[in-house]
Design a protein around this motif. Structure first.
Motif, PDB file in Angstrom:
ATOM      1  N   ALA A  50      42.989  48.105  25.648  1.00 47.09           N
ATOM      2  CA  ALA A  50      42.930  46.766  24.958  1.00 47.09           C
ATOM      3  C   ALA A  50      43.078  45.786  26.162  1.00 47.09           C
ATOM      4  CB  ALA A  50      44.031  46.752  23.977  1.00 47.09           C
ATOM      5  N   PRO A  51      42.471  44.581  26.035  1.00 46.85           N
ATOM      6  CA  PRO A  51      42.471  43.552  27.048  1.00 46.85           C
ATOM      7  C   PRO A  51      44.161  42.936  27.291  1.00 46.85           C
ATOM      8  CG  PRO A  51      41.424  42.554  24.973  1.00 46.85           C
ATOM      9  CD  PRO A  51      41.607  44.097  24.803  1.00 46.85           C
ATOM     10  N   LEU A  52      44.339  42.638  28.499  1.00 47.04           N
ATOM     11  CA  LEU A  52      45.583  42.129  28.685  1.00 47.04           C
ATOM     12  C   LEU A  52      45.837  40.692  28.492  1.00 47.04           C
ATOM     13  CD1 LEU A  52      46.402  44.217  31.954  1.00 47.04           C
ATOM     14  CD2 LEU A  52      47.382  44.587  29.652  1.00 47.04           C
ATOM     15  N   PRO A  53      46.983  40.077  28.207  1.00 48.75           N
ATOM     16  CA  PRO A  53      46.989  38.653  28.212  1.00 48.75           C
ATOM     17  C   PRO A  53      46.565  37.946  29.532  1.00 48.75           C
ATOM     18  CG  PRO A  53      48.936  39.928  27.334  1.00 48.75           C
ATOM     19  CD  PRO A  53      48.094  40.662  28.035  1.00 48.75           C
ATOM     20  N   GLU A  54      46.140  36.679  29.508  1.00 46.68           N
ATOM     21  CA  GLU A  54      45.952  35.941  30.657  1.00 46.68           C
ATOM     22  C   GLU A  54      47.202  35.723  31.565  1.00 46.68           C
ATOM     23  OE1 GLU A  54      43.641  32.718  30.373  1.00 46.68           O
ATOM     24  OE2 GLU A  54      41.949  33.567  29.373  1.00 46.68           O
TER      25      GLU A  54
END
Length: 365
Positions: free
Chosen positions: A346-350
């Motif tokens: 899953a993508p990580l938070p900026e």
């Protein structure tokens, strides 16, 4: 001929008498007067010194290792400074970015990029899903196998001590879910209702739990028992990324202890790493942690792990995960953290604030 001095005898006598009458230097300096200015040599020595003063411990010797001792700290600082100047690696773990080939096929030189504090790492704790193993192995292999075989498993060993324990845990969890209004929870009838009715209700609850990907001990324990049948029958093989076995071997050879922390049961973890496509990797592992120490998003869980692995400080543990919330919890407990970037994660938070790796080959001992 006797040589004669050109010095004036009367002048020499006057200078001697004046010196005798002059008080010592310390007496001539008046109280509150400005201290003498340092010489140019003193200024240069002070500016060139890289080591700030440290306190002296009473009775200290050059071999002293008491924290706060001046000679001890100075030796350690000079030692680190000399190693850094010579380009020597520090003990523990650092990272090395993979080499990229130049246009003519040559590989440029790459230097180890030290991570803050990792020179003191003595233990590594690894997540499984998205870190050591592809997420697809869990979602597309393990979960469907447990879902498809839960009825068969319960029916085959219903009434055994192990199954009774599994059912008792599931009953307790379902009762809490019903009280909290959790979707998919259905009442489990008492044993007197009959085997088939009990199994039907358990299967419905387990399927709903798997679909929601719930990280609860009752589900994970039952899944581990179901997967055991699949591993023992060679229906399932553990899958790990190609860079994992070499890294485990390097850490083991260098004396760094490696542990697994997963929401899956400890039995399931041993099955995965004991039956991989690379063979039995448990020889490189020192232990397994599951949700019995706490959930992976609570700092307290990592505090319990620190107390168990036997290091002096939590910062001597490196935790690798693909989940930001788990990384945040581990960091709050004082562990060093790296986030694993793998295909399918899953993508990580900026601006998440953590250092990342894409392969264990970036982590050197």
């Amino acid at each position: 001929m006797v040589p004669t001095s050109t010095r004036d005898p009367s002048r020499s006598r006057r200078m001697r008498r004046a010196a005798a009458r002059r008080p010592p230097t310390t007496e001539r300096r008046k109280e509150g007067a400005e201290p003498p200015r340092p010489s140019a040599r003193t200024k240069m020595t002070t500016m060139a010194s890289p080591l700030p003063p440290v306190p002296q411990v009473s009775g200290c010797s050059r071999a002293c290792r008491v924290p706060g001792c001046a000679p001890s700290q100075l030796r350690r600082r000079r030692h680190r400074s000399l190693k850094a100047a010579a380009g020597l690696p520090a003990a523990g773990i650092s990272t090395l970015r993979p080499r990229r080939r130049l246009g003519d096929g040559r590989r440029p030189r790459a230097a180890a990029a030290s991570l803050p504090g990792l020179a003191l790492v003595r233990s590594v704790v690894l997540d499984i899903e998205g870190t050591t193993s592809p997420i697809s192995f869990v979602t597309d292999v393990l979960f469907p196998y447990a879902r498809d075989n839960v009825r068969k498993h319960l029916d085959a060993i219903y009434g055994s001590g192990e199954t009774d324990d599994d059912i008792a845990l599931l009953r307790a969890q379902v009762e809490r879910d019903l009280a909290e209004g959790v979707a998919g929870a259905v009442p489990v009838p008492p044993d007197e209702a009959g085997k088939d009715e009990v199994i039907d209700a358990l299967v419905a609850n387990v399927e709903a739990m798997i679909k929601a990907d719930r990280k609860i001990t009752s589900l994970k324990q039952l899944q581990g028992h179901i997967w055991r049948t699949g591993f023992e029958g060679q229906e399932i093989k553990g899958v790990v990324f190609d860079d994992v076995p070499p890294a485990l071997g390097r850490w083991h050879a260098s004396g760094i202890k490696t542990y697994i922390y997963s929401s899956g049961s400890r039995e399931a973890q041993r099955l995965i790493f004991g039956n991989t496509t690379y063979g039995d990797l448990r020889k490189y592992l020192c232990g397994f942690f599951d949700t019995t120490v706490g959930t992976k998003r609570e700092p307290r869980s990592y505090y319990e792990i620190w107390q168990t692995v036997g290091v002096d400080r939590p910062s001597q543990i490196l935790f690798l995960t693909d989940v930001y919330q788990e990384a945040t919890a581990a960091k709050a407990a004082g562990l060093e953290v790296l986030i694993s970037i793998r295909p399918g994660n899953a993508p990580l938070p900026e601006n998440h604030g953590f250092q990342t790796i894409t392969t264990f080959a970036e982590i050197l001992t």
